[in-house]
Design a protein around this motif. Structure first.
Motif, PDB file in Angstrom:
ATOM      1  N   THR A  21       0.808  -1.211   0.000  1.00  0.00           N
ATOM      2  CA  THR A  21       0.000   0.000   0.000  1.00  0.00           C
ATOM      3  C   THR A  21       0.848   1.271   0.000  1.00  0.00           C
ATOM      4  O   THR A  21       0.318   2.368   0.138  1.00  0.00           O
ATOM      5  CB  THR A  21      -0.931   0.030   1.230  1.00  0.00           C
ATOM      6  N   GLU A  22       2.160   1.132  -0.167  1.00  0.00           N
ATOM      7  CA  GLU A  22       3.079   2.274  -0.135  1.00  0.00           C
ATOM      8  C   GLU A  22       3.502   2.677  -1.545  1.00  0.00           C
ATOM      9  O   GLU A  22       3.458   1.876  -2.469  1.00  0.00           O
ATOM     10  CB  GLU A  22       4.325   1.928   0.692  1.00  0.00           C
ATOM     11  N   ILE A  23       3.948   3.923  -1.686  1.00  0.00           N
ATOM     12  CA  ILE A  23       4.466   4.392  -2.971  1.00  0.00           C
ATOM     13  C   ILE A  23       5.813   3.735  -3.266  1.00  0.00           C
ATOM     14  O   ILE A  23       6.066   3.289  -4.375  1.00  0.00           O
ATOM     15  CB  ILE A  23       4.601   5.926  -2.972  1.00  0.00           C
ATOM     16  N   ALA A  24       6.679   3.680  -2.271  1.00  0.00           N
ATOM     17  CA  ALA A  24       7.992   3.057  -2.442  1.00  0.00           C
ATOM     18  C   ALA A  24       7.841   1.541  -2.502  1.00  0.00           C
ATOM     19  O   ALA A  24       6.966   0.970  -1.851  1.00  0.00           O
ATOM     20  CB  ALA A  24       8.903   3.452  -1.286  1.00  0.00           C
ATOM     21  N   ASN A  25       8.678   0.887  -3.307  1.00  0.00           N
ATOM     22  CA  ASN A  25       8.649  -0.571  -3.336  1.00  0.00           C
ATOM     23  C   ASN A  25      10.032  -1.120  -3.624  1.00  0.00           C
ATOM     24  O   ASN A  25      10.927  -0.394  -4.055  1.00  0.00           O
ATOM     25  CB  ASN A  25       7.600  -1.097  -4.330  1.00  0.00           C
ATOM     26  N   ALA A  26      10.195  -2.410  -3.349  1.00  0.00           N
ATOM     27  CA  ALA A  26      11.479  -3.076  -3.540  1.00  0.00           C
ATOM     28  C   ALA A  26      11.254  -4.419  -4.214  1.00  0.00           C
ATOM     29  O   ALA A  26      10.198  -5.048  -4.050  1.00  0.00           O
ATOM     30  CB  ALA A  26      12.183  -3.266  -2.202  1.00  0.00           C
ATOM     31  N   ILE A  27      12.260  -4.844  -4.957  1.00  0.00           N
ATOM     32  CA  ILE A  27      12.210  -6.099  -5.702  1.00  0.00           C
ATOM     33  C   ILE A  27      13.508  -6.863  -5.441  1.00  0.00           C
ATOM     34  O   ILE A  27      14.580  -6.267  -5.372  1.00  0.00           O
ATOM     35  CB  ILE A  27      12.093  -5.829  -7.217  1.00  0.00           C
ATOM     36  N   TYR A  28      13.378  -8.168  -5.290  1.00  0.00           N
ATOM     37  CA  TYR A  28      14.534  -9.056  -5.314  1.00  0.00           C
ATOM     38  C   TYR A  28      14.235 -10.107  -6.363  1.00  0.00           C
ATOM     39  O   TYR A  28      13.154 -10.703  -6.365  1.00  0.00           O
ATOM     40  CB  TYR A  28      14.790  -9.732  -3.960  1.00  0.00           C
ATOM     41  N   GLN A  29      15.184 -10.327  -7.264  1.00  0.00           N
ATOM     42  CA  GLN A  29      14.977 -11.353  -8.281  1.00  0.00           C
ATOM     43  C   GLN A  29      16.193 -12.240  -8.394  1.00  0.00           C
ATOM     44  O   GLN A  29      17.309 -11.766  -8.579  1.00  0.00           O
ATOM     45  CB  GLN A  29      14.670 -10.730  -9.639  1.00  0.00           C
ATOM     46  N   ASP A  30      15.950 -13.526  -8.213  1.00  0.00           N
ATOM     47  CA  ASP A  30      16.951 -14.535  -8.544  1.00  0.00           C
ATOM     48  C   ASP A  30      16.295 -15.398  -9.607  1.00  0.00           C
ATOM     49  O   ASP A  30      16.046 -14.903 -10.693  1.00  0.00           O
ATOM     50  CB  ASP A  30      17.441 -15.303  -7.312  1.00  0.00           C
ATOM     51  N   THR A  31      15.956 -16.629  -9.323  1.00  0.00           N
ATOM     52  CA  THR A  31      15.172 -17.417 -10.271  1.00  0.00           C
ATOM     53  C   THR A  31      13.686 -17.123 -10.117  1.00  0.00           C
ATOM     54  O   THR A  31      12.880 -17.514 -10.950  1.00  0.00           O
ATOM     55  CB  THR A  31      15.419 -18.928 -10.079  1.00  0.00           C
ATOM     56  N   THR A  32      13.317 -16.421  -9.033  1.00  0.00           N
ATOM     57  CA  THR A  32      11.937 -16.025  -8.764  1.00  0.00           C
ATOM     58  C   THR A  32      11.892 -14.517  -8.573  1.00  0.00           C
ATOM     59  O   THR A  32      12.819 -13.918  -8.062  1.00  0.00           O
ATOM     60  CB  THR A  32      11.420 -16.722  -7.485  1.00  0.00           C
ATOM     61  N   TYR A  33      10.782 -13.901  -8.987  1.00  0.00           N
ATOM     62  CA  TYR A  33      10.577 -12.459  -8.859  1.00  0.00           C
ATOM     63  C   TYR A  33       9.790 -12.189  -7.576  1.00  0.00           C
ATOM     64  O   TYR A  33       8.653 -12.633  -7.436  1.00  0.00           O
ATOM     65  CB  TYR A  33       9.793 -11.967 -10.081  1.00  0.00           C
ATOM     66  N   TYR A  34      10.406 -11.481  -6.621  1.00  0.00           N
ATOM     67  CA  TYR A  34       9.773 -11.121  -5.358  1.00  0.00           C
ATOM     68  C   TYR A  34       9.599  -9.606  -5.322  1.00  0.00           C
ATOM     69  O   TYR A  34      10.495  -8.869  -5.725  1.00  0.00           O
ATOM     70  CB  TYR A  34      10.642 -11.523  -4.166  1.00  0.00           C
ATOM     71  N   SER A  35       8.474  -9.147  -4.788  1.00  0.00           N
ATOM     72  CA  SER A  35       8.239  -7.706  -4.718  1.00  0.00           C
ATOM     73  C   SER A  35       7.459  -7.363  -3.452  1.00  0.00           C
ATOM     74  O   SER A  35       6.613  -8.137  -2.993  1.00  0.00           O
ATOM     75  CB  SER A  35       7.452  -7.239  -5.938  1.00  0.00           C
ATOM     76  N   THR A  36       7.719  -6.157  -2.930  1.00  0.00           N
ATOM     77  CA  THR A  36       6.921  -5.675  -1.799  1.00  0.00           C
ATOM     78  C   THR A  36       5.548  -5.201  -2.269  1.00  0.00           C
ATOM     79  O   THR A  36       4.718  -4.837  -1.452  1.00  0.00           O
ATOM     80  CB  THR A  36       7.643  -4.537  -1.055  1.00  0.00           C
ATOM     81  N   SER A  37       5.295  -5.249  -3.572  1.00  0.00           N
ATOM     82  CA  SER A  37       3.955  -4.938  -4.095  1.00  0.00           C
ATOM     83  C   SER A  37       3.000  -6.107  -3.917  1.00  0.00           C
ATOM     84  O   SER A  37       1.786  -5.943  -4.036  1.00  0.00           O
ATOM     85  CB  SER A  37       4.036  -4.578  -5.586  1.00  0.00           C
ATOM     86  N   PHE A  38       3.536  -7.302  -3.664  1.00  0.00           N
ATOM     87  CA  PHE A  38       2.715  -8.505  -3.487  1.00  0.00           C
ATOM     88  C   PHE A  38       2.636  -8.860  -2.004  1.00  0.00           C
ATOM     89  O   PHE A  38       3.564  -8.627  -1.249  1.00  0.00           O
ATOM     90  CB  PHE A  38       3.316  -9.698  -4.240  1.00  0.00           C
ATOM     91  N   ASN A  39       1.526  -9.465  -1.608  1.00  0.00           N
ATOM     92  CA  ASN A  39       1.360  -9.970  -0.245  1.00  0.00           C
ATOM     93  C   ASN A  39       1.273 -11.480  -0.272  1.00  0.00           C
ATOM     94  O   ASN A  39       0.979 -12.086  -1.303  1.00  0.00           O
ATOM     95  CB  ASN A  39       0.103  -9.386   0.404  1.00  0.00           C
ATOM     96  N   GLY A  40       1.488 -12.103   0.885  1.00  0.00           N
ATOM     97  CA  GLY A  40       1.429 -13.557   0.995  1.00  0.00           C
ATOM     98  C   GLY A  40       0.002 -14.055   1.138  1.00  0.00           C
ATOM     99  O   GLY A  40      -0.931 -13.291   1.369  1.00  0.00           O
ATOM    100  N   ILE A  41      -0.144 -15.353   0.990  1.00  0.00           N
ATOM    101  CA  ILE A  41      -1.443 -15.988   1.163  1.00  0.00           C
ATOM    102  C   ILE A  41      -1.398 -16.838   2.418  1.00  0.00           C
ATOM    103  O   ILE A  41      -0.338 -17.221   2.889  1.00  0.00           O
ATOM    104  CB  ILE A  41      -1.836 -16.850  -0.058  1.00  0.00           C
TER     105      ILE A  41
END
Length: 158
Positions: A80-100
């Motif tokens: 829900t924030e303007i700022a975001n971060a991404i980490y990518q190795d073989t998988t794309y992770y982002s603070t724009s996504f939430n867990g289930i």
């Protein structure tokens, strides 16, 4: 006397084996999931009218952080924030996504700009974040992140 000199030599040898941030100028590093040391082999900071992008990569993964400005202070990360971060190795992770899950697993973190040096055109600060993949099934933790005296470039693109 020889034993004391020998012990002193061993002590000096091991005390100089630290990997201090001060020895690496500029520096961009963090820990992945608490135990894997990550240090960027290449990095950049670009700015334009929409904000700043801090990015670094190495053979094991890439970290990209978007923040609205390079002003000294804290930029909160999350879906829900303007700022975001991404980490990518073989998988794309982002603070724009939430867990289930049965409990809400939310992405979060922060990027803190601690110093903006206008004479040298560099920034220094810290960061940490928890991010999820697009389905929310997998997460990654980036902790103890530091960027130190990274040079800033200005983009003319809008």
């Amino acid at each position: 006397m020889n034993k004391i000199q020998y012990l002193l030599l061993i002590f000096l040898f091991f005390s100089n084996c630290e990997n201090n941030i001060e020895d690496r100028i500029p520096a961009f590093q963090a820990y992945v999931n608490g135990n894997q040391f990550w240090e960027a082999s290449s990095f950049s900071i670009t700015t334009d009218i929409s904000g700043a992008v801090i990015s670094g990569n190495t053979f094991s993964g890439t970290i990209i952080m978007y923040i609205p400005s390079l002003e000294v202070g804290v930029n909160n990360l999350g879906s829900t924030e303007i700022a975001n971060a991404i980490y990518q190795d073989t998988t794309y992770y982002s603070t724009s996504f939430n867990g289930i899950g049965s409990i809400a697993y939310l992405s979060d973190g922060e990027v803190t700009i601690e110093e903006f040096n206008s004479e040298e055109n560099t920034i220094s600060g810290t960061f940490n974040f928890d991010a999820y993949n697009e389905t929310g099934e997998y997460n990654i933790n980036i902790s103890q992140g530091v960027f130190y005296r990274l040079p800033i470039s200005v983009s003319s693109e809008n």
